[in-house]
Design a protein around this motif. Structure first.
Motif, PDB file in Angstrom:
ATOM      1  N   PHE A   1       0.835  -1.201   0.000  1.00 39.46           N
ATOM      2  CA  PHE A   1       0.000   0.000   0.000  1.00 39.46           C
ATOM      3  C   PHE A   1       0.870   1.250   0.000  1.00 39.46           C
ATOM      4  N   ASP A   2       1.833   1.299   0.897  1.00 37.06           N
ATOM      5  CA  ASP A   2       2.686   2.487   1.022  1.00 37.06           C
ATOM      6  C   ASP A   2       3.510   2.721  -0.235  1.00 37.06           C
ATOM      7  N   LYS A   3       4.048   1.653  -0.825  1.00 35.81           N
ATOM      8  CA  LYS A   3       4.865   1.792  -2.031  1.00 35.81           C
ATOM      9  C   LYS A   3       4.033   2.316  -3.194  1.00 35.81           C
ATOM     10  N   THR A   4       2.834   1.771  -3.354  1.00 35.39           N
ATOM     11  CA  THR A   4       1.967   2.195  -4.453  1.00 35.39           C
ATOM     12  C   THR A   4       1.602   3.668  -4.317  1.00 35.39           C
ATOM     13  N   PHE A   5       1.207   4.076  -3.138  1.00 32.26           N
ATOM     14  CA  PHE A   5       0.832   5.470  -2.939  1.00 32.26           C
ATOM     15  C   PHE A   5       2.039   6.399  -2.997  1.00 32.26           C
ATOM     16  N   ALA A   6       3.204   5.912  -2.562  1.00 32.97           N
ATOM     17  CA  ALA A   6       4.410   6.738  -2.609  1.00 32.97           C
ATOM     18  C   ALA A   6       4.772   7.114  -4.036  1.00 32.97           C
ATOM     19  N   VAL A   7       4.615   6.157  -4.963  1.00 32.20           N
ATOM     20  CA  VAL A   7       4.976   6.406  -6.362  1.00 32.20           C
ATOM     21  C   VAL A   7       3.834   7.061  -7.126  1.00 32.20           C
ATOM     22  N   ASN A   8       2.615   6.589  -6.921  1.00 33.81           N
ATOM     23  CA  ASN A   8       1.484   7.015  -7.751  1.00 33.81           C
ATOM     24  C   ASN A   8       0.779   8.278  -7.277  1.00 33.81           C
ATOM     25  N   ALA A   9       0.892   8.606  -6.006  1.00 37.88           N
ATOM     26  CA  ALA A   9       0.176   9.768  -5.476  1.00 37.88           C
ATOM     27  C   ALA A   9       1.111  10.780  -4.822  1.00 37.88           C
TER      28      ALA A   9
END
Length: 254
Positions: A115-123
């Protein structure tokens, strides 16, 4: 041609796929392109070579997004490259294309790390890239964010990815209002399933299944999405802001 002559552009994640096609398309219209990559410098150099083959200009900028120091590293390379090629650090066009994709995880199995990795890159990264870019973007500039058709349909195995792309669309809406007094247009492009060269698109059964999602019964090509992005970067799109342009080949028609 030359609709963007004298302009500069940063396209994140432009070493392949939609990002590469966008970089090439913007360069064909005359813009100097900062080709961003996270790890594959060779692929980014291939993008530069394609641009230069057409008579365009480009340079590479390496920075892994979603990690500490990512924005500083990105803008250190960007500003140095712009200064070298133009004598100044003006950035006319920002395309937030880089993204963390997902192979699919059931909601019950999503880890905090994923979750954190996805949001870190995408948002998070697009937000702070845009924030850092704003002093460099002149009045009348462009910010274009790349979302996904998954924000319009329910696909539980892609819940985190679609949530992160939903955040990108909120970034567009709010910045469009905030930056309108400066004449800066902020828009979103929503691709559907696009053949970016990934190995999965070489599997005939998977390719056929994915093709059925489009109204045209085929996969999208990177340049077809890129053309929509390039349009939003030109003066022809001067009266469009806060919009979400569907470039999914009719995949969202139902």
């Amino acid at each position: 041609m030359n609709k963007l002559r004298g302009k500069t552009a940063l396209v994140t994640g432009s070493s392949r796929g939609i990002g590469r096609a966008t970089a090439v398309g913007l360069a064909r219209e005359g813009a100097l392109i900062a080709v961003h990559y996270a790890h594959n410098e060779q692929a980014a150099q291939e993008t530069v070579a394609l641009i230069e083959k057409d008579g365009g200009r480009a340079f590479t900028v390496g920075a892994e997004l979603g990690v500490p120091g990512d924005i500083d590293q990105l803008f250190s390379g960007l500003e140095a490259g712009l200064k070298q090629h133009t004598g100044r650090t003006t950035l006319d066009i920002l395309v937030n294309n880089a993204g963390e994709t997902s192979t699919g995880t059931a909601p019950e199995e999503v880890s905090a790390e994923e979750f954190d990795k996805t949001f870190a890159v995408n948002a998070k990264a697009p937000f702070f890239i845009t924030q850092r870019a704003l002093p460099l973007i002149p009045d009348g500039g462009r910010v274009i964010n790349i979302s996904s058709g998954l924000t319009r349909v329910a696909n539980p195995s892609q819940i985190v990815y679609s949530m992160s792309k939903g955040a990108i669309e909120q970034l567009t809406l709010n910045l469009a209002r905030h930056l309108a007094p400066r004449g800066i247009n902020v828009n979103t492009v929503i691709p559907g399933i696009t053949d970016n060269g990934h190995a999965i698109f070489k599997v005939p059964e998977v390719r056929e299944q994915m093709s059925q999602l489009s109204a045209f019964k085929r996969l999208g090509e990177p340049d077809e999405v890129a053309d929509a992005i390039v349009f939003l970067a030109t003066d022809e799109a001067r009266w469009i802001t806060g919009a979400a342009l569907d470039a999914s080949g009719g995949s969202l028609l139902g």
